[in-house]
Design an enzyme around this catalytic site. Structure first.
Site: not given
Ligand code: PXP
Length: 240
Positions: A11-12, A216-217, A194-195, A153, A51-52, A47, A72, A20, A9, A45, A102-103
């Site tokens: 996104d970040h 992702g993060h 997630h996480g 998921e 935002r990203h 959104r 997403e 910036r 992922n 994702h 976050t979600t």
């Molecule tokens: N899966 C889903 C469905 C998510 O919404 C997210 C966060 O956008 C992730 C995975 C990834 O989560 P993380 O960025 O915490 O790794």
């Protein structure tokens, strides 16, 4: 043979760019590099507040990527229209609240059931694989099946928070394990995300029946120190 597919992922990367208002770092560059390093899919994702990742990122990434894009989206008319226009191979429907960082949790599957069912129907008609982001709840997994999703998921946020705070995670791990067993039994492909960090991914990779991780993060953050190729490589070793 690889046990679990690795979805990266990005996104970040866009979060840093947008901080910036510059054109860099480029999410497209991150996506193509992740692909080169062996990611099995790329997740973004889009959104509602952009935002990203933004609409241009989506167009660019989907036109250049060779591995599947997992888009997403929230269950809204606007997002459905965008998904049907771009036709990514994978869509994951997630809950979205404007003010959340976050979600925060899985989908509330009772809310607007027929609307959700209709979205899933329309996406699947275009041969898009549809996944629903849910809590590791047996009730929600049965509901996901009734809605005719292809995959679920599992939201691993609670599990990862327990690990990060050195708390006992056995109950949550057990809950996830039961959710995976049920989902497989009723014919839903299971993903998790997630996480996730090296540590939590390693523990979860021992559960049989999870087919895909979306990370992702932590992965983007860790890449600041070790580089994206090296971080992806480490995750690949964990999931193989
Ligand atoms: N899966 C889903 C469905 C998510 O919404 C997210 C966060 O956008 C992730 C995975 C990834 O989560 P993380 O960025 O915490 O790794």
């Amino acid at each position: 043979m690889k046990k679990i597919r690795l979805g990266v992922n990005i996104d970040h990367v866009a979060t840093v760019r947008n901080a910036r208002g510059e054109k860099y770092p480029s999410p497209l560059r991150a996506a193509t590099l992740a692909e080169k390093c062996g990611a099995d899919s790329i997740t973004i994702h889009l959104r509602e507040d952009r935002r990203h990742i933004n609409d241009t990122d989506l167009s660019l990434i989907i036109s250049k990527l060779k591995i599947p894009l997992n888009l997403e989206i929230a269950a809204t008319r606007e997002m459905l229209k965008i998904a049907l226009r771009h036709r990514p191979p994978f869509v994951c429907i997630v809950p979205e609240k404007r003010k959340e960082i976050t979600t925060e949790g899985g989908l509330k599957l009772n809310f607007n059931k027929s609307f959700l069912k209709n979205i899933i129907f329309k996406l699947k008609k275009k041969k898009i694989r549809v996944s629903l982001f849910v809590e590791p709840s047996l009730t929600d997994i049965k509901k996901a099946k009734l809605l005719n999703a292809d995959c679920i998921e599992i939201h691993t946020g609670k599990f990862c928070n327990l690990i990060n705070s050195n708390s006992n995670f056995n109950n949550e791990l057990n809950r996830i394990n039961k959710a995976v067993i049920l989902a497989n039994k009723i014919g839903l492909e299971v993903h998790a995300g997630h996480g996730l960090t090296y540590k939590s991914a390693k523990i979860l990779s021992r559960i049989k029946g999870i087919k895909e991780f979306n990370i992702g993060h932590f992965l983007v953050g860790e890449s600041i120190f070790v580089g994206l190729p090296s971080c992806i490589n480490k995750f690949k070793k964990i999931v193989k």
